[in-house]
Design a protein around this motif. Structure first.
Motif, PDB file in Angstrom:
ATOM      1  N   THR A  15       0.806  -1.223   0.000  1.00  0.00           N
ATOM      2  CA  THR A  15       0.000   0.000   0.000  1.00  0.00           C
ATOM      3  C   THR A  15       0.838   1.272   0.000  1.00  0.00           C
ATOM      4  O   THR A  15       0.528   2.237  -0.720  1.00  0.00           O
ATOM      5  CB  THR A  15      -0.934   0.010   1.229  1.00  0.00           C
ATOM      6  OG1 THR A  15      -1.752  -1.161   1.204  1.00  0.00           O
ATOM      7  CG2 THR A  15      -1.810   1.246   1.234  1.00  0.00           C
ATOM      8  N   PHE A  18       1.832   3.442  -3.115  1.00  0.00           N
ATOM      9  CA  PHE A  18       0.814   4.230  -3.813  1.00  0.00           C
ATOM     10  C   PHE A  18       0.907   5.701  -3.432  1.00  0.00           C
ATOM     11  O   PHE A  18       0.461   6.580  -4.169  1.00  0.00           O
ATOM     12  CB  PHE A  18      -0.590   3.708  -3.486  1.00  0.00           C
ATOM     13  CG  PHE A  18      -0.946   2.415  -4.169  1.00  0.00           C
ATOM     14  CD1 PHE A  18      -0.967   2.325  -5.555  1.00  0.00           C
ATOM     15  CD2 PHE A  18      -1.253   1.287  -3.427  1.00  0.00           C
ATOM     16  CE1 PHE A  18      -1.297   1.136  -6.193  1.00  0.00           C
ATOM     17  CE2 PHE A  18      -1.589   0.097  -4.053  1.00  0.00           C
ATOM     18  CZ  PHE A  18      -1.607   0.015  -5.432  1.00  0.00           C
ATOM     19  N   LEU A  78      -2.504 -10.192  -3.752  1.00  0.00           N
ATOM     20  CA  LEU A  78      -3.119  -9.566  -4.926  1.00  0.00           C
ATOM     21  C   LEU A  78      -2.727  -8.093  -5.019  1.00  0.00           C
ATOM     22  O   LEU A  78      -2.416  -7.587  -6.104  1.00  0.00           O
ATOM     23  CB  LEU A  78      -4.639  -9.705  -4.852  1.00  0.00           C
ATOM     24  CG  LEU A  78      -5.199 -11.116  -5.055  1.00  0.00           C
ATOM     25  CD1 LEU A  78      -6.709 -11.125  -4.825  1.00  0.00           C
ATOM     26  CD2 LEU A  78      -4.879 -11.626  -6.459  1.00  0.00           C
ATOM     27  N   LEU A  79      -2.725  -7.422  -3.870  1.00  0.00           N
ATOM     28  CA  LEU A  79      -2.361  -6.007  -3.869  1.00  0.00           C
ATOM     29  C   LEU A  79      -0.885  -5.825  -4.231  1.00  0.00           C
ATOM     30  O   LEU A  79      -0.519  -4.846  -4.898  1.00  0.00           O
ATOM     31  CB  LEU A  79      -2.659  -5.392  -2.503  1.00  0.00           C
ATOM     32  CG  LEU A  79      -2.615  -3.862  -2.426  1.00  0.00           C
ATOM     33  CD1 LEU A  79      -3.590  -3.243  -3.421  1.00  0.00           C
ATOM     34  CD2 LEU A  79      -2.936  -3.384  -1.014  1.00  0.00           C
ATOM     35  N   CYS A  80      -0.042  -6.758  -3.814  1.00  0.00           N
ATOM     36  CA  CYS A  80       1.376  -6.693  -4.190  1.00  0.00           C
ATOM     37  C   CYS A  80       1.542  -6.812  -5.705  1.00  0.00           C
ATOM     38  O   CYS A  80       2.373  -6.115  -6.307  1.00  0.00           O
ATOM     39  CB  CYS A  80       2.161  -7.800  -3.491  1.00  0.00           C
ATOM     40  SG  CYS A  80       2.496  -7.494  -1.740  1.00  0.00           S
ATOM     41  N   LEU A  81       0.762  -7.698  -6.317  1.00  0.00           N
ATOM     42  CA  LEU A  81       0.827  -7.842  -7.772  1.00  0.00           C
ATOM     43  C   LEU A  81       0.377  -6.560  -8.471  1.00  0.00           C
ATOM     44  O   LEU A  81       0.976  -6.134  -9.468  1.00  0.00           O
ATOM     45  CB  LEU A  81      -0.040  -9.022  -8.214  1.00  0.00           C
ATOM     46  CG  LEU A  81       0.448 -10.414  -7.781  1.00  0.00           C
ATOM     47  CD1 LEU A  81      -0.573 -11.474  -8.177  1.00  0.00           C
ATOM     48  CD2 LEU A  81       1.808 -10.732  -8.397  1.00  0.00           C
ATOM     49  N   VAL A  82      -0.679  -5.946  -7.938  1.00  0.00           N
ATOM     50  CA  VAL A  82      -1.140  -4.672  -8.492  1.00  0.00           C
ATOM     51  C   VAL A  82      -0.053  -3.606  -8.324  1.00  0.00           C
ATOM     52  O   VAL A  82       0.198  -2.807  -9.233  1.00  0.00           O
ATOM     53  CB  VAL A  82      -2.448  -4.223  -7.804  1.00  0.00           C
ATOM     54  CG1 VAL A  82      -2.827  -2.809  -8.230  1.00  0.00           C
ATOM     55  CG2 VAL A  82      -3.582  -5.190  -8.130  1.00  0.00           C
ATOM     56  N   GLN A  83       0.600  -3.628  -7.167  1.00  0.00           N
ATOM     57  CA  GLN A  83       1.647  -2.643  -6.913  1.00  0.00           C
ATOM     58  C   GLN A  83       2.835  -2.829  -7.850  1.00  0.00           C
ATOM     59  O   GLN A  83       3.437  -1.845  -8.294  1.00  0.00           O
ATOM     60  CB  GLN A  83       2.115  -2.727  -5.463  1.00  0.00           C
ATOM     61  CG  GLN A  83       3.161  -1.693  -5.084  1.00  0.00           C
ATOM     62  CD  GLN A  83       2.686  -0.278  -5.352  1.00  0.00           C
ATOM     63  OE1 GLN A  83       3.187   0.398  -6.249  1.00  0.00           O
ATOM     64  NE2 GLN A  83       1.683   0.161  -4.601  1.00  0.00           N
ATOM     65  N   ALA A  85       2.691  -3.926 -10.939  1.00  0.00           N
ATOM     66  CA  ALA A  85       2.263  -3.350 -12.215  1.00  0.00           C
ATOM     67  C   ALA A  85       2.250  -1.826 -12.152  1.00  0.00           C
ATOM     68  O   ALA A  85       2.632  -1.140 -13.106  1.00  0.00           O
ATOM     69  CB  ALA A  85       0.881  -3.885 -12.585  1.00  0.00           C
ATOM     70  N   ASN A  86       1.834  -1.294 -11.019  1.00  0.00           N
ATOM     71  CA  ASN A  86       1.797   0.162 -10.849  1.00  0.00           C
ATOM     72  C   ASN A  86       3.209   0.743 -10.798  1.00  0.00           C
ATOM     73  O   ASN A  86       3.476   1.810 -11.370  1.00  0.00           O
ATOM     74  CB  ASN A  86       1.041   0.498  -9.560  1.00  0.00           C
ATOM     75  CG  ASN A  86       0.859   1.991  -9.357  1.00  0.00           C
ATOM     76  OD1 ASN A  86       0.147   2.650 -10.104  1.00  0.00           O
ATOM     77  ND2 ASN A  86       1.502   2.534  -8.338  1.00  0.00           N
ATOM     78  N   ILE A  91       0.191   0.034 -15.179  1.00  0.00           N
ATOM     79  CA  ILE A  91      -1.071   0.681 -14.851  1.00  0.00           C
ATOM     80  C   ILE A  91      -0.743   1.921 -14.031  1.00  0.00           C
ATOM     81  O   ILE A  91       0.371   2.066 -13.525  1.00  0.00           O
ATOM     82  CB  ILE A  91      -2.025  -0.251 -14.064  1.00  0.00           C
ATOM     83  CG1 ILE A  91      -1.370  -0.699 -12.750  1.00  0.00           C
ATOM     84  CG2 ILE A  91      -2.418  -1.448 -14.906  1.00  0.00           C
ATOM     85  CD1 ILE A  91      -2.295  -1.518 -11.863  1.00  0.00           C
ATOM     86  N   ILE A  93      -2.248   3.997 -10.845  1.00  0.00           N
ATOM     87  CA  ILE A  93      -3.218   4.136  -9.758  1.00  0.00           C
ATOM     88  C   ILE A  93      -2.704   5.183  -8.783  1.00  0.00           C
ATOM     89  O   ILE A  93      -1.597   5.056  -8.256  1.00  0.00           O
ATOM     90  CB  ILE A  93      -3.436   2.797  -9.018  1.00  0.00           C
ATOM     91  CG1 ILE A  93      -4.001   1.738  -9.975  1.00  0.00           C
ATOM     92  CG2 ILE A  93      -4.380   2.987  -7.832  1.00  0.00           C
ATOM     93  CD1 ILE A  93      -4.153   0.367  -9.351  1.00  0.00           C
TER      94      ILE A  93
END
Length: 231
Positions: A15, A18, A78-83, A85-86, A91, A93
Motif C-alpha cells: 500500500t 501508492f 493480490l495487492l502486491c501484484l497490483v503494486q 504493475a503500478n 497501470i 493508480i
C-alpha cells in the motif's frame, strides 16, 4: 507477535508505494501537449516483491492452517501484484486522486476587478451599449459552454465557475440579440476540446476560469452603466 503481523506487513508494503514514489519520472512535451508521461517506482517494486515473499511464506502448504490469516495474506498478495504493475507503470493508480481529484489543477488567481477596470466605449449611445453587451454576453456564454463541456468530459462535472450566472440572459435582450448571443456562443462551443489532457486542464480549468470570472464582472459594470443611461 500477532498471527496477523506478517500478512499485515505485506499489506502495508503493497500500500505505501501508492503514496510514496522512490524512483524516476519522465515527461515529454510536444507543442505544449504532454506526449508521454512515464515513471518507475523502484522503491514500490522492491517493497511489493518483499511483500510477495512474506505472502508466499504465510500461504505455503506447511504453514499453520489459519483461514483468517491466509485470507489477509491472499488479499495482500493480490495487492502486491497490483503494486508491481503500478510501480513499473503498466497501470497508473493514484489513490489521492480519488479523494482530491482536482489536486493537480492550478489555483485560481482572479479575486475581483480594480476600480479602473471597465469596458471603455467610444460611443455612449444606448444602441451601442446594447450591441457591446450582446457581443460580450456571447463571449461569456461561449466560454461557459466550453468550461461545462470540458469539465463534464474530464473532471466529473466539477465546475470551477458560476455557470448559472454566466448563462443567465438579462430580460432587456430582445429576440434578435438573444439569437446573436447564441450564435456567438455556439462558435466557441464548437471549438471545445474533445479529449482530456493535463495541458488542456491547466488552461481551461485555471486561467480560462479566471478570465471568465473577470469577463462576467466587466459585463456587470457595463450593464450597470447601460441601465443607468437607459433610465
Amino acid at each position: 507477535m500477532s498471527r496477523f503481523s506478517k500478512p499485515l506487513i505485506a499489506l502495508a508494503l503493497a500500500t505505501i508505494p501508492f503514496f510514496v514514489l522512490v524512483g524516476t519520472t519522465s515527461t515529454v512535451t510536444v507543442n505544449g501537449q504532454i506526449a508521454s508521461d512515464s515513471r518507475f517506482n523502484i522503491g514500490g517494486l522492491i517493497m511489493a516483491l518483499i511483500g510477495l515473499a512474506i505472502v508466499f511464506g504465510v500461504l505455503r502448504p506447511s504453514a499453520p492452517r489459519d483461514p483468517a490469516r491466509k485470507s489477509i495474506a491472499a488479499a495482500a498478495g493480490l495487492l502486491c501484484l497490483v503494486q508491481i504493475a503500478n510501480s513499473i507503470d503498466l497501470i497508473r493508480i493514484e489513490p489521492l486522486d480519488w479523494v482530491m481529484p482536482d489536486r493537480h489543477l492550478p489555483e485560481l488567481q482572479y479575486s475581483g476587478l480594480a476600480e479602473n477596470d471597465y469596458i471603455y466605449l467610444s460611443n455612449k449611445s444606448p444602441d451601442f451599449y446594447r450591441r457591446t453587451l450582446t457581443r460580450e454576453k456571447g463571449k461569456i456564454l461561449g466560454q461557459a459552454m466550453q468550461h461545462r463541456v470540458y469539465a463534464d468530459l474530464c473532471h466529473g462535472g466539477r465546475y470551477r465557475a458560476d455557470l448559472v450566472r454566466a448563462e443567465q440572459l438579462p430580460d432587456y435582450f430582445d429576440a434578435t440579440e438573444r439569437a446573436e448571443i447564441e450564435r456567438l456562443a455556439s462558435i466557441a462551443a464548437e471549438n471545445a476540446p474533445t479529449e482530456c489532457s493535463r495541458t488542456m486542464s491547466n488552461r481551461l480549468m485555471g486561467p480560462a476560469v479566471d478570465e471568465l470570472n473577470r469577463q462576467m464582472d466587466l459585463f456587470d459594470r457595463l450593464e450597470a452603466e447601460y441601465l443607468e443611461l437607459a433610465g
